[in-house]
Design a protein around this motif. Structure first.
Motif, mmCIF file in Angstrom:
data_model
loop_
_atom_site.group_PDB
_atom_site.id
_atom_site.type_symbol
_atom_site.label_atom_id
_atom_site.label_comp_id
_atom_site.label_asym_id
_atom_site.label_seq_id
_atom_site.Cartn_x
_atom_site.Cartn_y
_atom_site.Cartn_z
ATOM 1 N N LEU A 8 0.820 -1.204 0.000
ATOM 2 C CA LEU A 8 0.000 0.000 0.000
ATOM 3 C C LEU A 8 0.856 1.257 0.000
ATOM 4 N N HIS A 9 1.994 1.203 0.675
ATOM 5 C CA HIS A 9 2.902 2.350 0.658
ATOM 6 C C HIS A 9 3.476 2.572 -0.741
ATOM 7 N N GLU A 10 3.820 1.490 -1.434
ATOM 8 C CA GLU A 10 4.349 1.612 -2.788
ATOM 9 C C GLU A 10 3.314 2.238 -3.714
ATOM 10 N N GLN A 11 2.043 1.934 -3.506
ATOM 11 C CA GLN A 11 0.996 2.464 -4.379
ATOM 12 C C GLN A 11 0.850 3.966 -4.231
ATOM 13 N N ARG A 12 1.075 4.513 -3.055
ATOM 14 C CA ARG A 12 0.855 5.935 -2.865
ATOM 15 C C ARG A 12 2.144 6.755 -2.988
ATOM 16 N N THR A 13 3.257 6.078 -3.197
ATOM 17 C CA THR A 13 4.525 6.790 -3.302
ATOM 18 C C THR A 13 4.642 7.471 -4.655
ATOM 19 N N SER A 14 5.063 8.725 -4.652
ATOM 20 C CA SER A 14 5.261 9.481 -5.888
ATOM 21 C C SER A 14 6.666 10.067 -5.870
ATOM 22 N N GLU A 15 7.428 9.790 -6.918
ATOM 23 C CA GLU A 15 8.795 10.268 -7.014
ATOM 24 C C GLU A 15 8.974 11.087 -8.282
ATOM 25 N N ALA A 16 9.932 11.982 -8.230
ATOM 26 C CA ALA A 16 10.296 12.731 -9.427
ATOM 27 C C ALA A 16 11.334 11.937 -10.215
ATOM 28 N N LEU A 17 11.302 12.078 -11.526
ATOM 29 C CA LEU A 17 12.282 11.417 -12.372
ATOM 30 C C LEU A 17 13.637 12.090 -12.217
ATOM 31 N N GLN A 18 14.679 11.289 -12.201
ATOM 32 C CA GLN A 18 16.035 11.830 -12.157
ATOM 33 C C GLN A 18 16.992 10.845 -12.822
ATOM 34 N N TRP A 19 18.110 11.372 -13.277
ATOM 35 C CA TRP A 19 19.096 10.533 -13.948
ATOM 36 C C TRP A 19 19.799 9.645 -12.925
ATOM 37 N N MET A 20 19.963 8.384 -13.311
ATOM 38 C CA MET A 20 20.529 7.416 -12.370
ATOM 39 C C MET A 20 21.419 6.435 -13.123
ATOM 40 N N ASP A 21 22.517 6.052 -12.474
ATOM 41 C CA ASP A 21 23.412 5.034 -13.020
ATOM 42 C C ASP A 21 22.839 3.662 -12.658
ATOM 43 N N VAL A 22 22.071 3.080 -13.578
ATOM 44 C CA VAL A 22 21.400 1.807 -13.315
ATOM 45 C C VAL A 22 22.426 0.702 -13.098
ATOM 46 N N GLN A 23 23.507 0.734 -13.837
ATOM 47 C CA GLN A 23 24.533 -0.296 -13.681
ATOM 48 C C GLN A 23 25.109 -0.265 -12.260
ATOM 49 N N ALA A 24 25.360 0.932 -11.739
ATOM 50 C CA ALA A 24 25.887 1.038 -10.375
ATOM 51 C C ALA A 24 24.862 0.541 -9.358
ATOM 52 N N LEU B 22 20.109 6.353 -16.951
ATOM 53 C CA LEU B 22 18.730 6.375 -17.417
ATOM 54 C C LEU B 22 17.916 7.253 -16.477
ATOM 55 N N GLN B 23 16.911 7.936 -17.025
ATOM 56 C CA GLN B 23 16.041 8.771 -16.215
ATOM 57 C C GLN B 23 14.939 7.909 -15.613
ATOM 58 N N VAL B 24 14.956 7.747 -14.288
ATOM 59 C CA VAL B 24 14.029 6.838 -13.609
ATOM 60 C C VAL B 24 13.591 7.449 -12.285
ATOM 61 N N GLN B 25 12.683 6.739 -11.616
ATOM 62 C CA GLN B 25 12.358 7.006 -10.220
ATOM 63 C C GLN B 25 13.194 6.030 -9.381
ATOM 64 N N PRO B 26 14.190 6.512 -8.664
ATOM 65 C CA PRO B 26 15.160 5.607 -8.014
ATOM 66 C C PRO B 26 14.533 4.587 -7.072
ATOM 67 N N MET B 27 13.628 5.022 -6.199
ATOM 68 C CA MET B 27 13.049 4.090 -5.232
ATOM 69 C C MET B 27 12.189 3.037 -5.917
ATOM 70 N N ALA B 28 11.472 3.435 -6.962
ATOM 71 C CA ALA B 28 10.629 2.476 -7.680
ATOM 72 C C ALA B 28 11.494 1.421 -8.367
ATOM 73 N N LEU B 29 12.599 1.846 -9.008
ATOM 74 C CA LEU B 29 13.463 0.883 -9.683
ATOM 75 C C LEU B 29 14.140 -0.041 -8.677
ATOM 76 N N LEU C 5 12.687 -0.840 -19.823
ATOM 77 C CA LEU C 5 12.527 0.569 -19.470
ATOM 78 C C LEU C 5 12.845 1.419 -20.692
ATOM 79 N N PRO C 6 11.910 2.269 -21.132
ATOM 80 C CA PRO C 6 12.163 3.077 -22.333
ATOM 81 C C PRO C 6 13.112 4.230 -22.035
ATOM 82 N N ARG C 7 13.831 4.627 -23.053
ATOM 83 C CA ARG C 7 14.644 5.837 -22.984
ATOM 84 C C ARG C 7 13.821 6.987 -23.550
ATOM 85 N N THR C 8 13.564 8.000 -22.727
ATOM 86 C CA THR C 8 12.723 9.119 -23.163
ATOM 87 C C THR C 8 13.585 10.305 -23.537
#
Length: 348
Positions: free
Chosen positions: A197-213, A238-245, A345-348
């Motif tokens: 339920l916490h994951e469902q209500r969590t909202s994050e801003a997109l930011q660039w992240m080193d997915v490999q790291a 990649l531009q993602v929501q870090p906590m969601a990924l 994950l798409p590249r936007t």
């Protein structure tokens, strides 16, 4: 029917009517000024005066009209006026829809986004007012659910903790162990439900992240705890929501460790997307059951059941996290046996 100029219909009708009237007024003025072409004059006449030779009377001379005195200019002006009116009318129609679409997109990313301005034609103001009411009600429901979650977490954990303490007073060791296991299952289900339920209500801003790291860090942390997790491949940031990924990969990795005892996280960087595969060689899942495991609290019989851990929410949380990132999560069979979870994950 009364025409109201503050409505979208009234404004559009007024623009088109004004364009038509102006175009016709110009046409009438243009033809009135230059007039129709003169009628042909009488045929030449010959006259005699006295006994002299006949004299030729030429027809009266008219000044020729200029090249722009015909219908070309007024018709062109009419055409241009109607094009401009149609363009402006289309803008009037699409502007409120575009504003509403932008506001809906902002709302999907952040429930606390500023309300939509209630301006423009009456229809646009009504739509904006209804949208703002919807946003307010959604925000109130989310806040109410948050308060409920806090109450549930407190009210359920307290008696469960007391029961665990009272278990120590039971002399039957076997019964004590069984009851402790049941309490641990209940606490685990409570924690998993609250996390979901916490994951469902969590909202994050997109930011660039080193997915490999991130993948390498998750792998190293698991190895430090004695788990068999390997990482391979690489990709550009990649531009993602870090906590969601992180939540998505963690749940898939835990699922692989729970049922196979090992996991391989493979990265593949493509031009338009990044593919993350969490691979195991465990018992796998039948093809006709792979979509069902994404349903909340769904558990398979056999090796993938409650006795082997989990309450049926890990895959649900992982898919919803991938969808919040604009990506997709699917399950495939691992060559040689096992299960492969594929995140695209798409590249936007």
């Amino acid at each position: 029917m009364r025409l109201r100029l503050d409505t979208l219909f009234g404004r559009l009708f007024g623009v088109l009517l004004l364009a038509i009237v102006l175009a016709h007024l110009l046409a009438f003025a243009w033809f009135f000024y230059y007039g129709p072409p003169p009628p042909p004059g009488p045929p030449p006449e010959f006259s005699r005066q006295g006994e002299g030779p006949p004299r030729f009377n030429p027809p009266p001379q008219h000044t020729p009209r200029p090249w722009f005195g015909g219908p070309v200019v007024p018709l062109t002006f009419q055409f241009v006026c109607l094009i401009v009116a149609a363009w402006y009318g289309a803008k009037l129609l699409t502007r409120p829809i575009q504003r509403l679409s932008d506001a809906a997109e902002r709302l999907s990313e952040n429930l606390d986004s500023p309300p939509l301005e209630e301006t423009g034609p009456r229809e646009a103001r009504q739509a904006a007012h209804t949208f703002n009411l919807m946003q307010q009600r959604i925000r109130e429901q989310v806040q109410q659910r948050s308060r409920m979650l806090g109450a549930v977490s407190h009210d359920l954990r307290t008696p469960l903790s007391r029961l665990k303490l009272r278990l120590e007073q039971i002399d039957d060791i076997k019964l004590q162990g069984q009851m402790r296991q049941d309490l641990n299952d209940m606490i685990g289900m409570l924690d998993a439900t609250l996390t979901y339920l916490h994951e469902q209500r969590t909202s994050e801003a997109l930011q660039w992240m080193d997915v490999q790291a991130l993948v390498e860090s998750l792998s190293e942390n698991a190895q430090d705890q004695g788990a068999d997790v390997q990482a391979s491949g690489g990709c550009a940031p990649l531009q993602v929501q870090p906590m969601a990924l992180r939540s998505c990969i963690n749940n898939l990795m835990d699922n692989a460790l729970r049922y196979a005892g090992h996991a391989l996280i493979a990265l593949e960087d493509k031009r338009d997307q990044v593919v993350i595969r969490v691979i195991d060689h465990g018992p796998g899942i039948a093809a006709d059951k792979r979509e069902a495991v994404f349903e909340p609290f769904y558990r398979l019989e056999g090796s993938r059941n409650r006795n082997s851990g989990g309450v049926g929410l890990g895959m649900t949380i992982a898919r919803e996290a991938a969808e919040r990132l604009g990506g997709q999560l699917s399950l495939e069979e691992t060559p040689g046996g096992g299960l492969t979870a594929v995140i695209r994950l798409p590249r936007t």
